[in-house]
Design a protein around this motif. Structure first.
Motif, PDB file in Angstrom:
ATOM      1  N   MET A  12       0.808  -1.101   0.064  1.00  0.00           N
ATOM      2  CA  MET A  12      -0.124   0.028   0.070  1.00  0.00           C
ATOM      3  C   MET A  12       0.711   1.370   0.226  1.00  0.00           C
ATOM      4  N   GLY A  13       0.441   2.305  -0.690  1.00  0.00           N
ATOM      5  CA  GLY A  13       0.999   3.664  -0.427  1.00  0.00           C
ATOM      6  C   GLY A  13      -0.263   4.502   0.142  1.00  0.00           C
ATOM      7  N   LEU A  14       0.430   5.756   0.833  1.00  0.00           N
ATOM      8  CA  LEU A  14      -0.698   6.565   1.090  1.00  0.00           C
ATOM      9  C   LEU A  14      -0.191   8.176   0.693  1.00  0.00           C
ATOM     10  N   THR A  15      -0.865   8.816   0.105  1.00  0.00           N
ATOM     11  CA  THR A  15      -0.375  10.277  -0.554  1.00  0.00           C
ATOM     12  C   THR A  15      -1.444  11.158  -0.352  1.00  0.00           C
ATOM     13  N   PRO A  16      -1.232  11.996   0.887  1.00  0.00           N
ATOM     14  CA  PRO A  16      -2.053  13.133   1.191  1.00  0.00           C
ATOM     15  C   PRO A  16      -1.282  14.386   0.269  1.00  0.00           C
ATOM     16  N   ILE A  17      -2.451  15.552   0.493  1.00  0.00           N
ATOM     17  CA  ILE A  17      -1.734  16.826  -0.272  1.00  0.00           C
ATOM     18  C   ILE A  17      -1.014  17.551   1.033  1.00  0.00           C
ATOM     19  N   ALA A  18       0.134  17.757   0.915  1.00  0.00           N
ATOM     20  CA  ALA A  18       0.817  18.576   1.881  1.00  0.00           C
ATOM     21  C   ALA A  18       0.401  20.092   2.182  1.00  0.00           C
ATOM     22  N   GLY A  19      -0.354  20.071   3.455  1.00  0.00           N
ATOM     23  CA  GLY A  19      -0.883  21.594   3.655  1.00  0.00           C
ATOM     24  C   GLY A  19      -2.450  21.485   3.278  1.00  0.00           C
ATOM     25  N   ARG A  20      -2.684  22.614   2.748  1.00  0.00           N
ATOM     26  CA  ARG A  20      -4.303  23.062   2.546  1.00  0.00           C
ATOM     27  C   ARG A  20      -4.653  22.062   1.460  1.00  0.00           C
ATOM     28  N   ASN A  21      -5.828  21.259   1.532  1.00  0.00           N
ATOM     29  CA  ASN A  21      -6.462  20.385   0.446  1.00  0.00           C
ATOM     30  C   ASN A  21      -7.418  21.363  -0.363  1.00  0.00           C
ATOM     31  N   ASP A  22      -7.827  20.900  -1.509  1.00  0.00           N
ATOM     32  CA  ASP A  22      -8.788  21.651  -2.147  1.00  0.00           C
ATOM     33  C   ASP A  22     -10.109  22.076  -1.749  1.00  0.00           C
ATOM     34  N   ASP A  23     -10.355  20.976  -0.721  1.00  0.00           N
ATOM     35  CA  ASP A  23     -11.805  21.322   0.090  1.00  0.00           C
ATOM     36  C   ASP A  23     -11.419  22.192   1.473  1.00  0.00           C
ATOM     37  N   ASN A  24     -10.476  22.540   1.476  1.00  0.00           N
ATOM     38  CA  ASN A  24     -10.084  23.636   2.190  1.00  0.00           C
ATOM     39  C   ASN A  24      -9.600  22.898   3.854  1.00  0.00           C
ATOM     40  N   GLU A  25      -9.625  21.604   3.623  1.00  0.00           N
ATOM     41  CA  GLU A  25      -9.031  20.830   4.996  1.00  0.00           C
ATOM     42  C   GLU A  25      -7.610  20.977   4.957  1.00  0.00           C
ATOM     43  N   VAL A  26      -7.192  20.865   6.094  1.00  0.00           N
ATOM     44  CA  VAL A  26      -5.534  21.208   6.426  1.00  0.00           C
ATOM     45  C   VAL A  26      -4.873  19.722   6.595  1.00  0.00           C
ATOM     46  N   PHE A  27      -4.062  19.226   5.965  1.00  0.00           N
ATOM     47  CA  PHE A  27      -3.104  18.406   6.319  1.00  0.00           C
ATOM     48  C   PHE A  27      -1.914  18.819   6.921  1.00  0.00           C
ATOM     49  N   SER A  28      -1.748  18.885   8.144  1.00  0.00           N
ATOM     50  CA  SER A  28      -0.564  19.786   9.005  1.00  0.00           C
ATOM     51  C   SER A  28       0.811  19.033   8.814  1.00  0.00           C
ATOM     52  N   GLN A  29       1.846  19.771   9.209  1.00  0.00           N
ATOM     53  CA  GLN A  29       2.939  19.099   9.425  1.00  0.00           C
ATOM     54  C   GLN A  29       2.693  18.084  10.778  1.00  0.00           C
ATOM     55  N   SER A  30       2.024  18.356  11.660  1.00  0.00           N
ATOM     56  CA  SER A  30       1.771  17.492  12.807  1.00  0.00           C
ATOM     57  C   SER A  30       1.207  16.427  12.308  1.00  0.00           C
ATOM     58  N   ASP A  31       0.097  16.474  11.378  1.00  0.00           N
ATOM     59  CA  ASP A  31      -0.397  15.286  10.870  1.00  0.00           C
ATOM     60  C   ASP A  31       0.273  14.335  10.024  1.00  0.00           C
ATOM     61  N   ALA A  32       1.324  15.008   9.530  1.00  0.00           N
ATOM     62  CA  ALA A  32       2.215  14.117   8.672  1.00  0.00           C
ATOM     63  C   ALA A  32       3.069  13.252   9.439  1.00  0.00           C
ATOM     64  N   LYS A  33       3.434  13.727  10.531  1.00  0.00           N
ATOM     65  CA  LYS A  33       4.172  12.914  11.716  1.00  0.00           C
ATOM     66  C   LYS A  33       3.283  11.815  12.012  1.00  0.00           C
ATOM     67  N   LYS A  34       2.263  12.022  12.414  1.00  0.00           N
ATOM     68  CA  LYS A  34       1.147  11.083  12.989  1.00  0.00           C
ATOM     69  C   LYS A  34       0.972   9.911  11.888  1.00  0.00           C
ATOM     70  N   LEU A  35       0.699  10.392  10.635  1.00  0.00           N
ATOM     71  CA  LEU A  35       0.408   9.618   9.474  1.00  0.00           C
ATOM     72  C   LEU A  35       1.772   8.693   9.348  1.00  0.00           C
ATOM     73  N   GLU A  36       3.004   9.345   9.529  1.00  0.00           N
ATOM     74  CA  GLU A  36       4.168   8.471   9.220  1.00  0.00           C
ATOM     75  C   GLU A  36       4.396   7.330  10.175  1.00  0.00           C
ATOM     76  N   ARG A  37       3.860   7.540  11.671  1.00  0.00           N
ATOM     77  CA  ARG A  37       3.933   6.719  12.650  1.00  0.00           C
ATOM     78  C   ARG A  37       2.974   5.643  12.285  1.00  0.00           C
ATOM     79  N   PHE A  38       1.651   5.933  11.732  1.00  0.00           N
ATOM     80  CA  PHE A  38       0.724   4.955  11.534  1.00  0.00           C
ATOM     81  C   PHE A  38       1.333   4.016  10.284  1.00  0.00           C
TER      82      PHE A  38
END
Length: 311
Positions: free
Chosen positions: A251-277
Motif C-alpha cells: 500500500m501507498g498513502l498520498t495526502p496533499i501537503a498542507g491545504r487541500n482543495d476542500d480547505n481541509e488542512v493536512f498539517s506537518q503534525s498530521d504528517a508525523k502522525k501518518l508516518e507513525r501509522f
C-alpha cells in the motif's frame, strides 16, 4: 461520502490511490530497486523545477520521487503535462539522481490531461510506448493515476492492462503502480474494478497508493486517511488472497501537503502522525502532493517527516 480525486495540474490537484503492481498468489515478483518502505514525493516536473529533486535529497535524505504526469500528445506519443516536454526531457536530472543512489517512478494520467491508453488504441503500440519510457529514463517502476471518466472506459482499462502484462512478460523487472481515489470506507467500486481487471489480465501490481486527500466531508484529514487505509487493507486482502499485513506492505498513502482543495488542512503534525501509522502497519510507500508548490516553502518539511519510514 465519495472522495473527490484531483491529481493533475496545480489548479486541479488529485485525490487518488496509487497501486504499485500487486502480484497474485503464486506469482513471483521481480526484485525492486526500491526499499521495502520508502518515501517518494510527487513532483509535477518542468524544466524550471526538475532541480528540486536534488535539492530535496540534499536537505532531507529522500532518494525517490514520483514524476507527474505523462499524458497524450497524440496517439501513442506521450508528453509531460506541465510544460509539454517530450519523453527524453529531464534525463540528465534523473541520471544524476540515480547516480546519487535515488530513483524515480514515472506517473501516467492524472486528473485532467488525458490517458495514453485512450488515445493509443493498439496494445502492441501501447506496450512499445511504455517500454520506451522505461528505456529512456533507465527505470523499472511505472505508475498509473486513473481518475474521472477513464475509470469507466472499460476498453482503455483493458488495453492498458494487456499492454502492461505484455511489458512485464518481456521485461520482468518492470513494476506497476496504480494510483486511485479512496473514500474513508475504502476503494469505490470503479477503482476496485481497475485492479480486478489488472489481476485478470496477468499484471503484477506492486503498490496500491491511496490518494488520501480532498475527502470533502468536513472531517479530520488525518482521521480520514487512516480510516481509508484500514478499510482498503481488508479489500486488498480479499482481492489478492493475502493477509491484511501483506496488504499494508503493498500500500501507498498520498495526502496533499498542507491545504487541500476542500480547505481541509493536512498539517506537518498530521504528517508525523501518518508516518507513525504507516510505519507501525508496514505500509510500503509514503508520498504527497507536491514537492515544488507545497513543500519547498516549508524547507521540505513533509519530505523530511515521511523519509523516516525508510528507517
Amino acid at each position: 461520502m465519495k472522495l473527490l480525486c484531483k491529481f493533475g495540474m496545480v489548479a486541479a490537484l488529485p485525490v487518488a490511490v496509487t497501486t504499485t503492481a500487486l502480484s497474485g498468489i503464486g506469482t513471483a515478483q521481480a526484485a525492486s530497486p526500491f526499499s521495502d518502505h520508502y518515501a517518494a514525493p510527487y513532483l509535477q516536473i518542468t524544466g524550471a523545477d526538475a532541480g528540486d529533486m536534488s535539492a530535496d535529497m540534499r536537505a532531507t535524505g529522500v532518494k525517490d520521487y514520483t514524476l507527474a504526469f505523462l499524458i497524450p500528445r497524440s496517439g501513442c506519443t506521450p508528453k509531460w503535462e506541465a510544460d509539454d516536454s517530450s519523453v527524453g526531457a529531464f534525463t540528465s536530472q534523473v541520471k544524476a539522481l540515480k547516480q546519487a543512489g535515488g530513483d524515480v517512478i514515472v506517473s501516467f494520467g492524472g486528473e485532467s490531461g488525458g490517458e495514453l491508453a485512450q488515445t493509443c488504441t493498439s496494445v502492441s503500440s501501447l506496450t512499445a510506448a511504455y517500454e520506451n519510457v522505461v528505456k529512456t529514463y533507465g527505470i523499472t517502476r511505472l505508475d498509473f493515476d486513473i481518475e474521472g471518466d477513464v475509470l469507466g472506459d472499460a476498453a482503455a482499462n483493458t488495453r492498458r492492462n494487456k499492454a502492461l502484462a505484455a511489458l512485464q512478460s518481456e521485461n520482468p523487472s518492470v513494476q506497476v503502480d496504480y494510483t486511485l481515489a479512496v473514500d474513508p470506507d475504502g476503494l469505490p467500486s470503479r477503482e476496485l474494478g481497475v485492479l480486478r481487471d489488472a489481476q485478470n489480465r496477468g499484471v503484477n501490481v506492486s503498490v496500491v497508493n491511496l490518494m488520501t486527500m480532498d475527502f470533502g466531508d468536513g472531517e479530520n484529514a488525518l482521521n480520514d486517511a487512516q480510516s481509508a487505509a484500514r478499510a482498503t487493507s481488508g479489500q486488498l486482502a480479499s482481492l489478492y488472497g493475502i493477509s491484511k499485513t501483506a496488504a499494508y506492505a503493498r500500500m501507498g498513502l498520498t495526502p496533499i501537503a498542507g491545504r487541500n482543495d476542500d480547505n481541509e488542512v493536512f498539517s506537518q503534525s498530521d504528517a508525523k502522525k501518518l508516518e507513525r501509522f504507516a510505519a507501525s502497519n508496514g505500509v510500503q510507500e509514503l508520498s504527497f502532493w507536491e514537492l515544488h508548490d507545497y513543500d519547498k516553502a516549508t524547507g521540505f518539511a513533509y519530505s523530511r517527516t515521511f523519509n523516516a519510514i525508510g528507517g
